[in-house]
Design a protein around this motif. Structure first.
Motif, PDB file in Angstrom:
ATOM      1  N   LEU A  39       0.706  -1.311   0.055  1.00 24.55           N
ATOM      2  CA  LEU A  39      -0.019  -0.072   0.115  1.00 24.55           C
ATOM      3  C   LEU A  39       1.035   1.311  -0.034  1.00 24.55           C
ATOM      4  CD1 LEU A  39      -2.791  -1.201   2.665  1.00 24.55           C
ATOM      5  CD2 LEU A  39      -3.377  -0.382   0.166  1.00 24.55           C
ATOM      6  N   VAL A  56      -8.248   4.903   2.607  1.00 27.93           N
ATOM      7  CA  VAL A  56      -7.650   4.831   1.546  1.00 27.93           C
ATOM      8  C   VAL A  56      -8.518   5.160   0.168  1.00 27.93           C
ATOM      9  CG1 VAL A  56      -6.245   3.102  -0.007  1.00 27.93           C
ATOM     10  CG2 VAL A  56      -6.384   3.018   2.475  1.00 27.93           C
ATOM     11  N   GLU A  68      -1.122  -6.747  -4.913  1.00 30.67           N
ATOM     12  CA  GLU A  68      -1.628  -5.340  -5.098  1.00 30.67           C
ATOM     13  C   GLU A  68      -2.908  -5.633  -5.541  1.00 30.67           C
ATOM     14  OE1 GLU A  68       0.615  -2.747  -7.454  1.00 30.67           O
ATOM     15  OE2 GLU A  68       2.197  -2.496  -5.796  1.00 30.67           O
ATOM     16  N   LEU A  71      -5.407  -6.257  -2.810  1.00 36.05           N
ATOM     17  CA  LEU A  71      -5.507  -5.166  -2.124  1.00 36.05           C
ATOM     18  C   LEU A  71      -6.604  -4.152  -2.701  1.00 36.05           C
ATOM     19  CD1 LEU A  71      -2.045  -4.353  -0.858  1.00 36.05           C
ATOM     20  CD2 LEU A  71      -3.721  -5.660   0.174  1.00 36.05           C
ATOM     21  N   LEU A  83      -8.201   1.335   5.572  1.00 34.99           N
ATOM     22  CA  LEU A  83      -7.220   0.319   5.138  1.00 34.99           C
ATOM     23  C   LEU A  83      -7.172  -0.751   5.834  1.00 34.99           C
ATOM     24  CD1 LEU A  83      -4.567   0.590   7.337  1.00 34.99           C
ATOM     25  CD2 LEU A  83      -4.221   2.755   6.498  1.00 34.99           C
TER      26      LEU A  83
END
Length: 259
Positions: A39, A56, A68, A71, A83
């Protein structure tokens, strides 16, 4: 996008062991360190924004790899969220399992169990969570009685509401520190410790190790390898440390003596 690969096969005797950024982060701090490092890298690449409250917002949904991708997917269609959601989602994801299994196959981690069925502790300790859930159930019954709700429905609500709260606490629970003394699921192998110590202190890499180019890339005044090994505070950005770990006292500023 490419996932983690087993690089044990074909490695000659005496050849240096290579670690990717994600592997290094997992060894140093578990799945949450992997998620936080990824992140932070997306933040410095201007692909996401993170405020000091831990919110986020996706700016450019372009994942470099499957870590990624997990996420970003955890933030949903709106591309905005706390987050804690992507960190928790990655901890129980297939890429996290593959990372751990790959390191275990290379004997870089030992002990513990592998897989998404590992238990996660409550966000609150059990001795505090259980009484609070009981109070919530009793309070629900009393409120239901005040508003004139049917007795059976009130009991059902009193049973379901604490279960829902317990589920949320478990979902966003804090995973154990894999380097901590409180019975970790696994720990880095002994030969990994000198590498982690060197990265945390800025010392040269010990013999027998090399890092992937992504891990050696600069992250401001340090490298991503140092961030993976020491955590978000290694970036030296107070607001980012606050976002990930809550408010902490600022380090005192050194004042030069007047001449």
């Amino acid at each position: 996008m490419r996932g983690p690969m087993d690089r044990t096969a074909g490695r000659r005797a005496g050849e240096s062991e290579e670690l990717t950024l994600h592997e290094l982060a997992l060894l140093a701090g578990g799945t949450w360190r992997v998620a936080e490092t990824a992140l932070a890298r997306m933040l410095l690449d201007a692909r996401v924004e993170i405020d000091r409250h831990g919110t986020v917002r996706v700016v450019r949904p372009r994942p470099r790899d499957e870590v990624e991708a997990v996420l970003l997917a955890a933030l949903g269609p709106s591309g905005t969220g706390w987050l804690g959601a992507p960190r928790a989602a990655f901890g129980t994801s297939a890429p996290a399992d593959r990372l751990e299994e790959g390191l275990r196959a290379r004997s870089l981690i030992v002990g513990g169990s592998t897989g998404p069925d590992r238990g996660r502790p409550l966000l609150l300790p059990t001795w505090l969570a259980v009484p609070l859930l009981i109070l919530l159930a009793v309070g629900t019954v009393r409120v239901a009685a005040v508003v004139g709700m049917d007795g059976g429905l009130a009991l059902l609500l009193a049973a379901l509401l604490p279960l829902l709260v317990a589920s949320v606490l478990s979902r966003f629970g804090t995973p154990p520190d894999p380097l901590g003394p409180s019975g970790p699921y696994w720990r880095p192998a002994a030969r990994v410790e000198p590498l982690l110590t060197a990265l945390r202190t800025g010392a040269p890499l010990p013999p027998g190790w090399r890092l992937s180019p992504a891990a050696l890339a600069p992250a401001g005044r340090t490298t991503w390898a140092a961030v993976a090994a020491a955590g978000i505070p290694a970036l030296g950005r107070h607001h980012l440390t606050t976002a990930f770990h809550g408010p902490r006292p600022r380090p005192p500023r050194l004042r030069s003596n007047p001449s």
